[in-house]
Design an enzyme around this catalytic site. Structure first.
Site, PDB file in Angstrom:
ATOM      1  N   SER A 150       0.832  -1.198   0.000  1.00 20.54           N
ATOM      2  CA  SER A 150       0.000   0.000   0.000  1.00 20.54           C
ATOM      3  C   SER A 150       0.872   1.256   0.000  1.00 20.54           C
ATOM      4  O   SER A 150       1.783   1.375   0.824  1.00 20.54           O
ATOM      5  CB  SER A 150      -0.904  -0.024   1.225  1.00 20.54           C
ATOM      6  OG  SER A 150      -1.684   1.116   1.232  1.00 20.54           O
ATOM      7  N   GLY A 151       0.600   2.144  -0.903  1.00 17.32           N
ATOM      8  CA  GLY A 151       1.347   3.397  -0.990  1.00 17.32           C
ATOM      9  C   GLY A 151       2.581   3.287  -1.858  1.00 17.32           C
ATOM     10  O   GLY A 151       3.353   4.239  -1.971  1.00 17.32           O
ATOM     11  N   THR A 155      -1.621   2.619  -8.087  1.00 19.13           N
ATOM     12  CA  THR A 155      -2.705   3.340  -8.762  1.00 19.13           C
ATOM     13  C   THR A 155      -2.123   4.396  -9.695  1.00 19.13           C
ATOM     14  O   THR A 155      -2.573   4.555 -10.829  1.00 19.13           O
ATOM     15  CB  THR A 155      -3.641   3.986  -7.722  1.00 19.13           C
ATOM     16  OG1 THR A 155      -4.053   2.955  -6.844  1.00 19.13           O
ATOM     17  CG2 THR A 155      -4.826   4.634  -8.361  1.00 19.13           C
ATOM     18  N   ASN A 200      -1.243   5.558   3.153  1.00 17.30           N
ATOM     19  CA  ASN A 200      -1.410   6.227   1.857  1.00 17.30           C
ATOM     20  C   ASN A 200      -2.615   7.161   1.939  1.00 17.30           C
ATOM     21  O   ASN A 200      -3.686   6.755   2.375  1.00 17.30           O
ATOM     22  CB  ASN A 200      -1.632   5.138   0.787  1.00 17.30           C
ATOM     23  CG  ASN A 200      -1.765   5.733  -0.604  1.00 17.30           C
ATOM     24  OD1 ASN A 200      -1.715   6.950  -0.781  1.00 17.30           O
ATOM     25  ND2 ASN A 200      -1.920   4.873  -1.582  1.00 17.30           N
ATOM     26  N   SER A 203      -5.473   5.757  -0.643  1.00 15.87           N
ATOM     27  CA  SER A 203      -5.327   4.300  -0.722  1.00 15.87           C
ATOM     28  C   SER A 203      -6.557   3.672  -1.377  1.00 15.87           C
ATOM     29  O   SER A 203      -7.703   4.009  -1.047  1.00 15.87           O
ATOM     30  CB  SER A 203      -5.159   3.758   0.686  1.00 15.87           C
ATOM     31  OG  SER A 203      -4.975   2.374   0.630  1.00 15.87           O
ATOM     32  N   SER A 204      -6.304   2.783  -2.343  1.00 13.81           N
ATOM     33  CA  SER A 204      -7.425   2.113  -3.004  1.00 13.81           C
ATOM     34  C   SER A 204      -7.989   1.093  -2.025  1.00 13.81           C
ATOM     35  O   SER A 204      -7.260   0.202  -1.583  1.00 13.81           O
ATOM     36  CB  SER A 204      -6.948   1.385  -4.260  1.00 13.81           C
ATOM     37  OG  SER A 204      -6.115   2.228  -5.000  1.00 13.81           O
ATOM     38  N   GLY A 430      -2.537  -3.096  -2.162  1.00  9.12           N
ATOM     39  CA  GLY A 430      -1.210  -3.667  -1.896  1.00  9.12           C
ATOM     40  C   GLY A 430      -1.187  -4.482  -0.627  1.00  9.12           C
ATOM     41  O   GLY A 430      -2.109  -4.437   0.191  1.00  9.12           O
ATOM     42  N   GLU A 432      -0.679  -5.516   2.980  1.00  3.31           N
ATOM     43  CA  GLU A 432      -0.848  -4.638   4.141  1.00  3.31           C
ATOM     44  C   GLU A 432      -0.446  -5.338   5.428  1.00  3.31           C
ATOM     45  O   GLU A 432      -0.870  -6.470   5.674  1.00  3.31           O
ATOM     46  CB  GLU A 432      -2.320  -4.194   4.252  1.00  3.31           C
ATOM     47  CG  GLU A 432      -2.674  -3.115   3.267  1.00  3.31           C
ATOM     48  CD  GLU A 432      -4.120  -2.692   3.372  1.00  3.31           C
ATOM     49  OE1 GLU A 432      -4.872  -3.310   4.134  1.00  3.31           O
ATOM     50  OE2 GLU A 432      -4.486  -1.736   2.674  1.00  3.31           O
TER      51      GLU A 432
HETATM   52  N1  LIG Z   1       5.244   8.124 -10.069  1.00  2.80           N
HETATM   53  C1  LIG Z   1       4.921   8.880  -9.058  1.00  2.80           C
HETATM   54  N2  LIG Z   1       5.329  10.153  -9.034  1.00  2.80           N
HETATM   55  C2  LIG Z   1       5.005  10.951  -8.003  1.00  2.80           C
HETATM   56  N3  LIG Z   1       4.297  10.555  -6.915  1.00  2.80           N
HETATM   57  C3  LIG Z   1       3.878   9.273  -6.869  1.00  2.80           C
HETATM   58  C4  LIG Z   1       4.148   8.371  -7.951  1.00  2.80           C
HETATM   59  N4  LIG Z   1       3.594   7.204  -7.639  1.00  2.80           N
HETATM   60  C5  LIG Z   1       3.006   7.366  -6.414  1.00  2.80           C
HETATM   61  N5  LIG Z   1       3.159   8.612  -5.980  1.00  2.80           N
HETATM   62  C6  LIG Z   1       2.643   9.183  -4.694  1.00  2.80           C
HETATM   63  O1  LIG Z   1       2.359   8.143  -3.838  1.00  2.80           O
HETATM   64  C7  LIG Z   1       1.013   8.147  -3.392  1.00  2.80           C
HETATM   65  C8  LIG Z   1       0.481   6.742  -3.252  1.00  2.80           C
HETATM   66  O2  LIG Z   1       0.407   6.127  -4.519  1.00  2.80           O
HETATM   67  P1  LIG Z   1      -0.752   5.128  -4.899  1.00  2.80           P
HETATM   68  O3  LIG Z   1      -2.035   5.659  -4.459  1.00  2.80           O
HETATM   69  O4  LIG Z   1      -0.577   4.879  -6.329  1.00  2.80           O
HETATM   70  O5  LIG Z   1      -0.374   3.898  -4.062  1.00  2.80           O
HETATM   71  P2  LIG Z   1      -0.991   2.454  -4.169  1.00  2.80           P
HETATM   72  O6  LIG Z   1       0.114   1.549  -4.423  1.00  2.80           O
HETATM   73  O7  LIG Z   1      -2.095   2.469  -5.131  1.00  2.80           O
HETATM   74  O8  LIG Z   1      -1.545   2.242  -2.713  1.00  2.80           O
HETATM   75  P3  LIG Z   1      -2.819   1.437  -2.255  1.00  2.80           P
HETATM   76  O9  LIG Z   1      -2.474   0.014  -2.330  1.00  2.80           O
HETATM   77  O10 LIG Z   1      -2.999   1.912  -0.880  1.00  2.80           O
HETATM   78  O11 LIG Z   1      -3.902   1.849  -3.158  1.00  2.80           O
HETATM   79  C9  LIG Z   1       0.286   8.914  -4.444  1.00  2.80           C
HETATM   80  O12 LIG Z   1      -0.817   9.571  -3.897  1.00  2.80           O
HETATM   81  C10 LIG Z   1       1.355   9.916  -4.903  1.00  2.80           C
HETATM   82  O13 LIG Z   1       1.351  11.025  -4.053  1.00  2.80           O
HETATM   83 MG   LIG Z   2      -4.040   2.288  -5.069  1.00  7.88          MG
END
Ligand SMILES: Nc1ncnc2c1ncn2[C@@H]1O[C@H](COP(=O)(O)OP(=O)(O)OP(=O)(O)O)[C@@H](O)[C@H]1O
Ligand SMILES: [Mg+2]
Length: 1118
Positions: A150-151, A155, A200, A203-204, A430, A432
């Site tokens: 996660s994070g 996404t 996050n 977070s999805s 992701g 957790e």
């Molecule tokens: N390529 C990137 N460039 C800049 N910031 C990023 C990038 N990827 C992720 N982030 C930052 O990290 C944060 C978390 O990313 P994201 O929501 O994609 O995580 P996730 O893997 O989908 O988590 P979860 O499993 O909780 O959904 C985003 O809100 C963003 O601020």
């Molecule tokens: Mg996500």
């Protein structure tokens, strides 16, 4: 970018840079051995250089030495340089930078568009481009598996992939609409399915798998979204520092006052017990703006305003349900019951959903239990009531979310029947590990375990197995296979999920204690299972594992799960009364979310458990993913604090380990980058050898061998399996591919050439044929015209000749006829002469003259008799006369006309009286004297000549004058005499007798001057209409001693006429009359010149005489 004709050895390779054509020697994991002066702008070489920089190799396959430390160090170094993407072969590792980097610009998109995966700097766009091209050009369905905790940025990565594909695929109105709809599904789903967690901020809280469908040209047609297990417990509860789903905060912050009023909501988050009161707003996140963006996205996707309102109403109902408070009371039986503490909120909810509040109140506070055909209504305790309320809220929200996904799918789905290729993008929650992990974490981690399994299966195990299967020499690489963990969870007979289901369905007292003791019993010796009991059995002291918990050694780490709530969440039951109440609501959307609430469809069968459903959908997802070509993006979270560019090596190392990156690199380095069945391989590359092109007659394997032998690749680069050809390095493949492309271009040129030749030939032949037809038609046409012209000319000539001939004939005939006629005339005359001669003696002489005379006489007689009968009237003024009927009578007729007229006049004259006659004679005389000479004459025509104007006989005053005149009076009138000296006029009486002209004083009526008519020499008058006259007297007369008389008479015409007549009668001489403007008078003192001047000052007939000196006088007349 490509490296054609590269020769590869174990230590390195030489490459021909396509940018500058420089041959470069490269050692694996070492500095460039030889580097000619490379132009700085050669991106291919830059990329290669950066990839081969030993401190931060872009492809971990090139890492030397390969250890965990060097791998970690490389990732850290690259991260420090803001190179967040790194490859392991074609797997992309992405380290979350937690800050926006300038590497996603449209220029970058262009740079990676149609790029060579290994010739550009590692980037997520490169894998997206590779997958898209493979889908478009090789017709292989793709899936992009994005994993990480996660994070870690899954996404964001999925959005980057989608936006890249959208940017590079073709454009057009329809395509753009589809692209927009696909991209805009993200903000909507994120609003409803994402929330802030401690790990996050976005977070999805659901798993998402999106199939994007393309047509054969690679244009997007639409898509299908599948969602997995929304973390609905978040609706009613979430730990401190986290938030509920974004939509609630967005709605309250961004909804207009009118909307909130319509939804019966308050803008204040504090008011709602389901919302986190500590952190309602997020730093750097504008909930209001996100709400508007979400609304716009819905509009783009195609939600109608009614649908949006219904969606928000149901959302509002969920929020408001949390505020429904229950209070306890005791029934007569002593049983505790609950009731609604504050009916206002319930009332508003019911107004929103169109339901009778009492129905909802009953459903919330009591429960219908069926026992042996009997229905009993039992009251609920307050905790039971709250449990029901929360279950209702969770259910409404999770079903609403499912509805939302289905509604988006309706908009973006592709019409059936179209052939399509699919690119699946998987963005699932992701891995957790929390302090307190519950059912949700268990499910989420199970899913991640399955994904890891796919990865292991496809990249590590499958690959190694394949080498063995194909008979390729291979030293096995050790790796951790997580199927044991998957089996622990999902085994349908004795997996944890199966046990949970069993426990849920078991009759009797069901609680988590029996469940965990069952697990402890079953997995007492399982390597990946731990609990207090198993630890005790092994005499392990571990205070971190409480009694109610079990621990699983996941591929990504050990996670301790608390079984509290497992059974309840797995059952996911909603009291039937509540679902029936929801079904009874008039709100169409809410009603449709609870089909089981229909009393007609009551089923006693328990619905499948949440765990069961999830397992089934994960199995389906796996099946789907296995059918596609996988592309991996493995996301790594660099720190726990979401800090920009902070790299915590321990955290990353843990992820490196559980993601199995080391094994990945090892297998990759030892293995072959590419494999393909001989048949497909030969099909694709047979054009590279004249022996295999266009057809190879032997077996596929032989064909591939012949082909590759001809291309002379180093032998260690190739391995021939039983059914497949294996190519070790991607560069060899790219070389092969670029040669193929070159060849394809040549072949295409050849086809083009032949086609163009054929087309030109056909066109030429067609043109020639057409030309022949056209010229044939033209010649024919020209000849026809010429013939027509000749024919016309011949006809004209013919016509002329015929005409000439005919005219000649006619002329001849006419001449003949004339001759005949002349001959006949001569003959007639001759015969006549002969006959007359013969018969002359029989005719009387002069008979014709007599006859003519007779006829003339007869005509004259008839004319005269006719005239006599039609004589014109006898009026003298009528001068009409009938015309002569024959010309020879014209003269006679004219003569008769004048005779008749004269006769008419004679008759008229004869009937006149003597007075009238005398008067007419006087008038005639006046006419002779004055007509056309004096203007006054025309005025006098109407005035009769009365002669006597004074009334001498009647007036006794004129007795003396009467006596003077006696019987000889011709005219008596008043005149004005002009004084010779002053020019002034004095009235006088004038008497004209047959002998005298007498002037008398009007007062005395005594004759003053008596002139003998013989003394008057002449008379002068003017041309004008005045009454001025001068009597010129003879010098010898006595009366004329004083000179001529200048008189002014009102009856000048009559006076002069009578004077003239009288003188004529007496002396038989005419009176000389001068009508002139200038004359001379003789006075006693001498002659005087009188000038008549026309002037407006004078009266109409009274002239004004003005003396000008002694010998000049002016008479002003009008
Ligand atoms: N390529 C990137 N460039 C800049 N910031 C990023 C990038 N990827 C992720 N982030 C930052 O990290 C944060 C978390 O990313 P994201 O929501 O994609 O995580 P996730 O893997 O989908 O988590 P979860 O499993 O909780 O959904 C985003 O809100 C963003 O601020
Ligand atoms: Mg996500």
């Amino acid at each position: 970018m490509n490296f054609p004709r590269a020769s590869i050895s174990g230590a390195g390779f030489t490459a021909l840079c396509p940018g500058c054509k420089a041959r470069v020697k490269v050692a694996l994991g070492k500095q460039l051995l030889h580097k000619r002066q490379l132009p700085r702008s050669c991106p291919a070489m830059e990329a290669t250089t950066s990839r081969l920089d030993p401190a931060a190799v872009g492809d971990l396959v090139l890492l030397d030495p390969l250890t965990e430390e060097s791998l970690l160090h490389t990732l850290q170094e690259r991260f420090r340089r803001s190179d967040i993407y790194t490859y392991i072969g074609n797997v992309v590792i992405s380290v979350n930078p937690y800050q926006s980097l300038p590497i996603y610009s449209p220029e970058k998109v262009q740079e990676y568009h149609n790029c060579n995966f290994f010739a550009v700097k590692p980037h997520i766009y490169a894998i997206a481009d590779d997958a898209y091209r493979s889908l478009r050009d090789r017709d292989r369905d793709q899936c992009i598996l994005i994993t990480g905790e996660s994070g870690a940025g899954k996404t964001e990565a999925s959005k980057l992939v989608m936006s890249y594909v959208a940017a590079v695929c073709s454009k057009g109105e329809d395509v753009d609409k589809v692209k927009e709809q696909l991209l805009q599904s993200n903000p909507v789903l994120e609003a409803f399915g994402n929330a802030k967690t401690v790990r996050n901020d976005n977070s999805s809280r659901f798993g998402k798998y999106m199939d994007v469908e393309f047509d054969f040209k690679g244009e997007p047609l639409g898509g299908v979204i599948s969602n997995y297990l929304l973390e609905k417990s978040r609706i009613v509860r979430h730990v401190k520092g986290e938030r509920n789903f974004h939509i609630f905060y967005q709605l309250l912050a961004g909804g207009s006052a009118q909307l909130l009023q319509q939804l019966k909501l308050r803008q204040d988050c504090w008011h709602y017990s389901y919302l986190n009161r500590e952190s309602s707003s997020l730093p750097g996140v504008d909930d209001a703006a996100n709400f508007h963006a979400m609304q716009d996205a819905m509009r783009v996707i195609g939600f109608s305003p009614d649908e949006v309102t219904a969606l928000l109403e149901v959302t509002a109902v969920v929020l408001k349900l949390g505020n429904v408070q229950l209070s306890s009371s005791y029934q007569a039986s002593g049983m505790e019951s609950c009731s609604i503490a504050e009916p206002q909120e319930l009332q508003e909810i019911c107004e929103l959903i169109g339901l009778d509040p009492s129905v909802l109140e009953q459903a919330l506070c009591s429960r219908t239990v069926k026992a042996r055909d009997e229905t009993v209504l039992t009251t609920l305790s307050v905790p039971q009531g709250y449990y029901g309320r929360d279950a209702l809220a969770k259910n409404i929200y999770s079903r609403l979310f499912d509805w939302l996904v289905n509604r988006i799918n309706t908009s973006i789905q592709v019409k059936p029947g179209k052939q399509r290729k699919v690119m699946g993008v998987l963005d699932i929650y992701g891995f957790e590990i929390f302090q307190d992990n519950g059912f949700e974490q268990f499910i989420i981690n199970y899913c991640n375990e399955k994904l890891q399994q796919i990865f292991i299966l496809m990249t590590l195990k499958e690959e190694q197995e394949e080498y063995v299967r194909e008979g390729i020499q291979w030293t096995p690489v050790e790796f951790f296979d997580n199927s044991i963990i998957c089996n622990l969870i999902e085994n349908s007979k004795c997996g944890i999920l199966a046990m949970l289901d069993e426990e849920c369905l078991r009759p009797g007292v069901v609680n988590e204690d029996t469940f965990i003791s069952k697990l402890n019993q079953l997995f007492a010796t399982h390597k990946h299972y731990e609990s207090k009991e198993t630890q005790n059995a092994q005499r392990v002291m571990d205070a971190s594992l409480p009694l109610q918990c079990f621990r699983i050694h996941h591929y990504a780490g050990k996670v301790t799960y608390n079984v509290t709530g497992f059974i309840e969440k797995n059952n996911d039951l909603l009291f039937r009364d509540l679902s029936q109440a929801m079904w009874a609501a008039r709100h169409t959307l809410l009603h449709s979310l609870f089909p089981e609430g229909d009393p007609q469809k009551v089923s006693l069968k328990l619905p499948p458990t949440a765990g069961f459903q999830f397992k089934a959908s994960v199995a389906m997802l796996m099946k789907n993913l296995y059918s596609k070509n996988p592309n991996y993006i493995r996301c790594i979270k660099p720190n726990e604090t979401k800090t920009a560019m902070l790299f915590t090596p321990e955290l990353v190392l843990a992820q490196i380990r559980y993601l199995g990156l080391m094994e990945n690199v090892r297998v990759r380095r030892a293995g072959y980058a590419f494999r393909q069945l001989y048949g497909s391989f030969l099909e694709r590359y047979k054009m590279l050898s004249p022996r295999t092109w266009p057809r190879w007659a032997g077996s596929d394997r032989e064909g591939a061998e012949v082909l590759l032998a001809e291309l002379a690749f180093p032998p260690e680069e190739l391995a021939f399996g039983h059914t497949k050809i294996f190519i070790r390095s991607p560069r060899t493949l790219f070389d092969l591919e670029s040669q193929r492309q070159e060849r394809v271009v040549q072949l295409a040129t050849l086809i083009q050439k032949i086609f163009r030749g054929w087309r030109c030939r056909t066109q030429y032949q067609q043109m020639r044929k057409s030309q022949i037809i056209i010229s044939a038609w033209f010649r024919g046409h020209r000849q026809k015209n010429k013939y027509k012209q000749m024919k016309r000319s011949a006809l004209i000539i013919q016509a002329y000749i015929r005409g000439w001939k005919s005219r000649r004939l006619l002329w001849e005939l006419k001449r003949q006829r004339h001759r005949h006629a002349a001959a006949a005339t001569i003959a007639a005359y001759w015969r006549g002469y002969q006959v007359r001669k013969a018969y002359r003696r029989y005719f009387r002489s002069e008979a014709s003259i007599r006859l003519a005379n007779f006829i003339y006489r007869r005509l004259v007689q008839k004319f005269l008799v006719g005239l006599g009968r039609n004589l014109p009237p006898l009026l003298v003024t009528d001068r009409t006369w009938p015309p002569a009927p024959y010309k020879f009578l014209a003269d006679a007729n004219q003569e008769l006309r004048s005779i008749f007229y004269r006769w008419k006049c004679k008759k008229y004259r004869e009937q006149l009286t003597p007075q009238r006659k005398a008067l007419l004679q006087a008038k005639l005389c006046a006419s002779e004297l004055f007509k056309d000479k004096k203007t006054l004459y025309s005025k006098s025509l109407q005035q009769p000549f009365r002669g006597e104007y004074l009334g001498l006989t009647q007036n006794p005053k004129y007795q003396k004058l009467h006596a003077v005149a006696k019987d000889k009076l011709v005219m008596a009138d008043t005149v004005r005499k002009v004084n010779r000296a002053s020019g002034k006029t004095v009235p006088h009486l004038l008497l004209l007798t047959t002998e005298h002209l007498v002037l008398a004083d009007p007062k005395a009526a005594q004759p003053k001057t008596v002139l003998s008519l013989g003394d008057i020499r002449s008379v002068s008058v003017t041309r004008f209409s005045d009454g001025f006259l001068v009597l010129h007297l003879k010098e010898t007369s006595t009366a004329g001693a004083k000179g001529d008389f200048l008189l002014v008479s009102d009856h000048l015409i009559e006076l002069v006429t009578r004077l003239h007549q009288t003188i004529m009668d007496t002396t038989a001489q005419a009176l000389p009359l001068h009508i002139t403007d200038q004359f001379s008078t003789r006075f006693q003192k001498g002659d005087m010149a009188v000038t008549v001047v026309e002037s407006a000052k004078a009266g109409s007939n009274v002239p004004i005489c003005k003396k000008r000196g002694s010998h000049k006088m002016e008479v002003l007349v009008h």
